[in-house]
Structure formats: C-alpha cells, structure tokens
Design a protein around this motif. Structure first.
Motif, PDB file in Angstrom:
ATOM      1  N   ARG A  65     -13.997  25.133  -3.165  1.00 51.97           N
ATOM      2  CA  ARG A  65     -14.816  25.904  -2.243  1.00 51.97           C
ATOM      3  C   ARG A  65     -15.921  25.026  -1.668  1.00 51.97           C
ATOM      4  N   THR A  66     -16.452  25.445  -0.563  1.00 51.87           N
ATOM      5  CA  THR A  66     -17.576  24.752   0.063  1.00 51.87           C
ATOM      6  C   THR A  66     -18.727  24.583  -0.934  1.00 51.87           C
ATOM      7  N   GLY A  67     -19.288  23.394  -0.930  1.00 52.50           N
ATOM      8  CA  GLY A  67     -20.413  23.109  -1.808  1.00 52.50           C
ATOM      9  C   GLY A  67     -20.052  22.547  -3.168  1.00 52.50           C
ATOM     10  N   ARG A  68     -18.760  22.587  -3.499  1.00 54.65           N
ATOM     11  CA  ARG A  68     -18.339  22.061  -4.797  1.00 54.65           C
ATOM     12  C   ARG A  68     -18.071  20.564  -4.716  1.00 54.65           C
ATOM     13  N   SER A  69     -17.620  20.012  -5.847  1.00 52.38           N
ATOM     14  CA  SER A  69     -17.423  18.558  -5.941  1.00 52.38           C
ATOM     15  C   SER A  69     -16.002  18.215  -6.368  1.00 52.38           C
ATOM     16  N   LEU A  70     -15.584  17.020  -6.007  1.00 55.83           N
ATOM     17  CA  LEU A  70     -14.336  16.432  -6.467  1.00 55.83           C
ATOM     18  C   LEU A  70     -14.556  14.943  -6.672  1.00 55.83           C
ATOM     19  N   ARG A  71     -13.752  14.356  -7.555  1.00 58.90           N
ATOM     20  CA  ARG A  71     -13.807  12.920  -7.776  1.00 58.90           C
ATOM     21  C   ARG A  71     -12.406  12.342  -7.600  1.00 58.90           C
ATOM     22  N   LEU A  72     -12.282  11.442  -6.663  1.00 56.06           N
ATOM     23  CA  LEU A  72     -11.014  10.757  -6.433  1.00 56.06           C
ATOM     24  C   LEU A  72     -11.016   9.425  -7.184  1.00 56.06           C
ATOM     25  N   SER A  73      -9.847   9.051  -7.667  1.00 57.05           N
ATOM     26  CA  SER A  73      -9.669   7.764  -8.331  1.00 57.05           C
ATOM     27  C   SER A  73      -8.493   7.035  -7.702  1.00 57.05           C
ATOM     28  N   CYS A  74      -8.566   5.727  -7.731  1.00 50.54           N
ATOM     29  CA  CYS A  74      -7.470   4.906  -7.207  1.00 50.54           C
ATOM     30  C   CYS A  74      -7.390   3.640  -8.048  1.00 50.54           C
ATOM     31  N   ALA A  75      -6.280   3.489  -8.748  1.00 54.01           N
ATOM     32  CA  ALA A  75      -6.087   2.338  -9.623  1.00 54.01           C
ATOM     33  C   ALA A  75      -5.117   1.358  -8.990  1.00 54.01           C
ATOM     34  N   ALA A  76      -5.507   0.094  -8.972  1.00 52.65           N
ATOM     35  CA  ALA A  76      -4.654  -0.958  -8.427  1.00 52.65           C
ATOM     36  C   ALA A  76      -3.969  -1.703  -9.565  1.00 52.65           C
ATOM     37  N   SER A  77      -2.710  -2.035  -9.367  1.00 50.59           N
ATOM     38  CA  SER A  77      -1.965  -2.803 -10.357  1.00 50.59           C
ATOM     39  C   SER A  77      -1.246  -3.947  -9.666  1.00 50.59           C
ATOM     40  N   GLY A  78      -0.933  -4.978 -10.453  1.00 51.49           N
ATOM     41  CA  GLY A  78      -0.261  -6.141  -9.893  1.00 51.49           C
ATOM     42  C   GLY A  78      -1.158  -7.357  -9.946  1.00 51.49           C
ATOM     43  N   SER A  79      -0.806  -8.363  -9.200  1.00 50.90           N
ATOM     44  CA  SER A  79      -1.543  -9.627  -9.199  1.00 50.90           C
ATOM     45  C   SER A  79      -2.713  -9.535  -8.234  1.00 50.90           C
ATOM     46  N   ILE A  80      -3.898  -9.371  -8.802  1.00 49.30           N
ATOM     47  CA  ILE A  80      -5.108  -9.247  -7.984  1.00 49.30           C
ATOM     48  C   ILE A  80      -6.102 -10.286  -8.458  1.00 49.30           C
ATOM     49  N   PHE A  81      -6.366 -11.262  -7.606  1.00 57.01           N
ATOM     50  CA  PHE A  81      -7.318 -12.306  -7.935  1.00 57.01           C
ATOM     51  C   PHE A  81      -8.258 -12.513  -6.773  1.00 57.01           C
ATOM     52  N   GLY A  82      -9.462 -12.898  -7.087  1.00 53.07           N
ATOM     53  CA  GLY A  82     -10.413 -13.219  -6.046  1.00 53.07           C
ATOM     54  C   GLY A  82     -11.199 -12.021  -5.574  1.00 53.07           C
ATOM     55  N   LEU A  83     -11.937 -12.253  -4.496  1.00 49.84           N
ATOM     56  CA  LEU A  83     -12.795 -11.203  -3.948  1.00 49.84           C
ATOM     57  C   LEU A  83     -11.956 -10.120  -3.292  1.00 49.84           C
ATOM     58  N   THR A  84     -12.327  -8.879  -3.525  1.00 48.16           N
ATOM     59  CA  THR A  84     -11.576  -7.766  -2.964  1.00 48.16           C
ATOM     60  C   THR A  84     -12.525  -6.727  -2.391  1.00 48.16           C
ATOM     61  N   THR A  85     -12.010  -5.959  -1.469  1.00 48.86           N
ATOM     62  CA  THR A  85     -12.681  -4.767  -0.983  1.00 48.86           C
ATOM     63  C   THR A  85     -11.752  -3.592  -1.236  1.00 48.86           C
ATOM     64  N   MET A  86     -12.304  -2.532  -1.774  1.00 53.12           N
ATOM     65  CA  MET A  86     -11.547  -1.303  -2.001  1.00 53.12           C
ATOM     66  C   MET A  86     -12.279  -0.161  -1.328  1.00 53.12           C
ATOM     67  N   GLY A  87     -11.515   0.845  -0.954  1.00 54.23           N
ATOM     68  CA  GLY A  87     -12.183   1.958  -0.297  1.00 54.23           C
ATOM     69  C   GLY A  87     -11.248   3.093   0.018  1.00 54.23           C
ATOM     70  N   TRP A  88     -11.767   3.992   0.847  1.00 56.02           N
ATOM     71  CA  TRP A  88     -11.044   5.210   1.205  1.00 56.02           C
ATOM     72  C   TRP A  88     -11.129   5.460   2.701  1.00 56.02           C
ATOM     73  N   TYR A  89     -10.009   5.851   3.256  1.00 61.91           N
ATOM     74  CA  TYR A  89      -9.936   6.415   4.583  1.00 61.91           C
ATOM     75  C   TYR A  89      -9.492   7.868   4.421  1.00 61.91           C
ATOM     76  N   ARG A  90      -9.657   8.650   5.465  1.00 62.69           N
ATOM     77  CA  ARG A  90      -9.110   9.992   5.458  1.00 62.69           C
ATOM     78  C   ARG A  90      -8.543  10.333   6.825  1.00 62.69           C
ATOM     79  N   GLN A  91      -7.598  11.275   6.793  1.00 65.25           N
ATOM     80  CA  GLN A  91      -6.938  11.694   8.022  1.00 65.25           C
ATOM     81  C   GLN A  91      -6.722  13.192   7.977  1.00 65.25           C
ATOM     82  N   ALA A  92      -7.363  13.882   8.901  1.00 70.45           N
ATOM     83  CA  ALA A  92      -7.183  15.323   9.043  1.00 70.45           C
ATOM     84  C   ALA A  92      -6.049  15.571  10.031  1.00 70.45           C
ATOM     85  N   PRO A  93      -5.406  16.722   9.963  1.00 71.26           N
ATOM     86  CA  PRO A  93      -4.298  17.023  10.880  1.00 71.26           C
ATOM     87  C   PRO A  93      -4.711  16.859  12.334  1.00 71.26           C
TER      88      PRO A  93
END
Length: 114
Positions: free
Chosen positions: A12-40
């Motif tokens: 409902r409006t005013g409530r909270s959610l927490r999204l998580s995103c786990a990366a796996s595989g060969s990850i070395f060096g500097l990285t940027t992680m983030g979120w995009y969204r797309q509404a219909p």
C-alpha cells in the motif's frame, strides 16, 4: 556474470520494500551496481546506483525515500524503498557494470496501491 534480483511485491501507499540483487561469477575490479525501473508504456529509467567505494546517485523522484547500499564481500546491492507511492509501480531491474560491460538481472515487480 549473473544477477539474481528479489524482493518485489504488492504494498500500500506509504509502506516499504527492500530489493536485493546478488551477483555471481567472475567479478574483479571496480564495479558499479544499481537499479533501473520501467513502468508500462514508459522507458527504462535510472533509480539509483552505487560504485565500489560507496558513491551514490539517485533519481530526483526517489531522493530522500530510497536508499541504495551494497555488500562488496557478497557482491550484493540493496534498494531500501520507503514511503512508496503509486508512481513507483514498475518492473525494477538491477545491473552491474564491470570493465565497461553491463549485465542485467531479471526484473522484479513492485506494485504500489493507493
């Protein structure tokens, strides 16, 4: 590299959610992680991102309500979403940039009812 996102849902409006995103595989060096969204019918837009040293960037529409964080040891990024609004309803996609290469996770649906 693969990304696994989770945490979407219906709230409902005013409530909270927490999204998580786990990366796996060969990850070395500097990285940027983030979120995009797309509404219909809309383009995919940036929500927030965070670099390896904790620098963050937010869309104006979510600043002050959303907080992005990351666990570098586990290559996981989180998006804490507070005071959700109906206009936050969208598919949320996490992404990872390493060595100039972008990997996308599957979308997780966030629906905010009024």
């Amino acid at each position: 590299v693969q990304l696994q996102a989770s945490g979407g849902g219906l709230v409902r409006t005013g409530r909270s959610l927490r999204l998580s995103c786990a990366a796996s595989g060969s990850i070395f060096g500097l990285t940027t992680m983030g979120w995009y969204r797309q509404a219909p019918g809309n383009e995919r837009t940036l929500v927030a991102n965070i670099n390896s040293v904790g620098g963050t960037n937010y869309a104006a529409s979510v600043k002050g309500r959303f907080t992005i964080s990351r666990d570098n040891a586990n290559n996981t990024v989180y998006l804490q979403m507070n005071n959700l609004k109906p206009e936050d309803t969208a598919l949320y996609y996490c992404y990872l940039i390493v060595h100039l290469r972008t990997t996308w996770g599957q979308g997780t649906l966030v629906t905010v009812s009024s």
